[in-house]
Design a protein around this motif. Structure first.
Motif, PDB file in Angstrom:
ATOM      1  N   GLN A 121       0.735  -1.273   0.039  1.00 46.35           N
ATOM      2  CA  GLN A 121      -0.486  -0.097   0.108  1.00 46.35           C
ATOM      3  C   GLN A 121       0.723   1.125  -0.131  1.00 46.35           C
ATOM      4  O   GLN A 121       1.213   1.446   0.935  1.00 46.35           O
ATOM      5  N   GLY A 122       1.299   1.331  -1.280  1.00 47.13           N
ATOM      6  CA  GLY A 122       1.907   2.724  -1.088  1.00 47.13           C
ATOM      7  C   GLY A 122       3.590   2.913  -0.737  1.00 47.13           C
ATOM      8  O   GLY A 122       4.347   1.688  -1.131  1.00 47.13           O
ATOM      9  N   ASP A 123       4.560   2.846   0.324  1.00 48.02           N
ATOM     10  CA  ASP A 123       5.898   3.096   0.812  1.00 48.02           C
ATOM     11  C   ASP A 123       4.930   1.781   2.158  1.00 48.02           C
ATOM     12  O   ASP A 123       6.377   1.848   2.969  1.00 48.02           O
ATOM     13  N   TYR A 124       4.617   1.430   2.364  1.00 53.66           N
ATOM     14  CA  TYR A 124       3.874   0.420   3.773  1.00 53.66           C
ATOM     15  C   TYR A 124       3.429  -1.029   2.873  1.00 53.66           C
ATOM     16  O   TYR A 124       3.002  -0.616   1.645  1.00 53.66           O
ATOM     17  N   VAL A 125       4.177  -1.501   3.691  1.00 51.74           N
ATOM     18  CA  VAL A 125       2.156  -2.562   3.724  1.00 51.74           C
ATOM     19  C   VAL A 125       1.867  -3.002   4.702  1.00 51.74           C
ATOM     20  O   VAL A 125       2.250  -3.099   6.062  1.00 51.74           O
ATOM     21  N   ARG A 126       0.782  -3.948   4.122  1.00 48.17           N
ATOM     22  CA  ARG A 126      -0.128  -4.488   5.417  1.00 48.17           C
ATOM     23  C   ARG A 126       0.181  -6.140   5.573  1.00 48.17           C
ATOM     24  O   ARG A 126      -0.542  -6.197   4.282  1.00 48.17           O
TER      25      ARG A 126
END
Length: 275
Positions: free
Chosen positions: A186-191
């Motif tokens: 998710q963009g610069d993140y990971v869920r």
């Protein structure tokens, strides 16, 4: 051994101490090519062939009665009369079922191969190096069967279960990697998705893919990683592949479908030997 005069049987007159193999394919040119390649493999014993499923059944019955049943069967999928899956289900009832390798021109058969506990799944035309890899898997399966009480190595897992720091209500907590079922960019993140909920961490999915490969995670889509041990089913509908993690259904991209299919087929073969 079965009568060499049977119609539809390609008898191998060689003698050898390796595993006995039967190849079943209704396309004679394909059958002859597979027999030629397998007979060149010094790891194998006699390699017989059958062009008809009913002839193969009679061969199996006589070979079993004679105490020389095949140790492994390379099996076409779509054949007149009994299909490859039908034969595989019948052979699974044998006192000592042969190890099964499916050989097919149809890439959408992975679901059945996964469920029937085949040790490998080859797509036609079969490459020489790919066939050699399938033989290697057959030998590993037979080796484990020969020593049933020897423990199989555990599934790949880091020496110590990695603890992942996550923010929860303004408090930093840790989530064990073994609890993660799948991860989504998710963009610069990971869920990270677990059975209890989800957590957002700042990371690149590509980095986690490399870091968690030995922990049994596989890329199924450019934005998703999945823990193989969390997959409960594999489906093919209209040429599209999906994996099920309990009630969660995730799409597998065409780019990653082959890798996912082959991995799950291999895992199914290992799981069947653990029982």
């Amino acid at each position: 051994m079965p009568d060499p005069g049977w119609h539809g049987i390609h008898r191998d007159d060689r003698t050898g101490h390796g595993p006995r193999v039967l190849v079943i394919d209704d396309e004679d040119p394909v059958l002859r090519e597979l027999l030629h390649q397998l007979r060149q493999d010094s790891r194998l014993g006699p390699v017989d062939g059958a062009t008809q499923s009913l002839t193969a059944l009679r061969y199996l019955a006589q070979a079993t009665e004679a105490g020389t049943p095949p140790d492994a069967v390379f099996l076409d999928v779509r054949m007149p009369g009994l299909s490859g899956p039908d034969l595989a289900r019948l052979m699974s009832r044998f006192a000592t079922p042969p190890v099964i390798v499916f050989v097919t021109g149809h890439g959408d058969f992975a679901v059945d191969a996964f469920e029937l506990k085949a040790v490998d799944y080859l797509l036609k035309p079969v490459r020489t190096e790919r066939l050699a890899e399938a033989v290697h898997r057959v030998l590993l399966a037979l080796e484990q069967r020969a020593v049933p009480d020897s423990p199989l190595p555990p599934p790949p897992r880091p020496a110590a279960d990695e603890l992942i720091p996550v923010e929860l209500g303004g408090i930093t907590r840790t989530v064990p990697l073994s609890a993660v079922r799948w991860a989504e960019a998710q963009g610069d993140y990971v869920r990270l998705h677990t059975a209890q909920g989800s957590h957002l961490v700042r990371a690149a999915l590509a980095t986690l893919e490399k870091r968690w490969a030995d922990a049994g995670f596989v890329r199924i889509h450019r934005s998703r990683l999945v823990a193989v041990q969390a997959i409960t089913a594999l489906r093919m509908e209209g040429g599209a592949m999906t994996v099920c993690l309990g009630e969660v259904v995730l799409a597998v991209s065409r780019r990653h479908a082959g890798q996912v299919r082959d991995l799950l087929v291999r895992q199914a073969g290992i799981s069947s030997r653990r029982r």
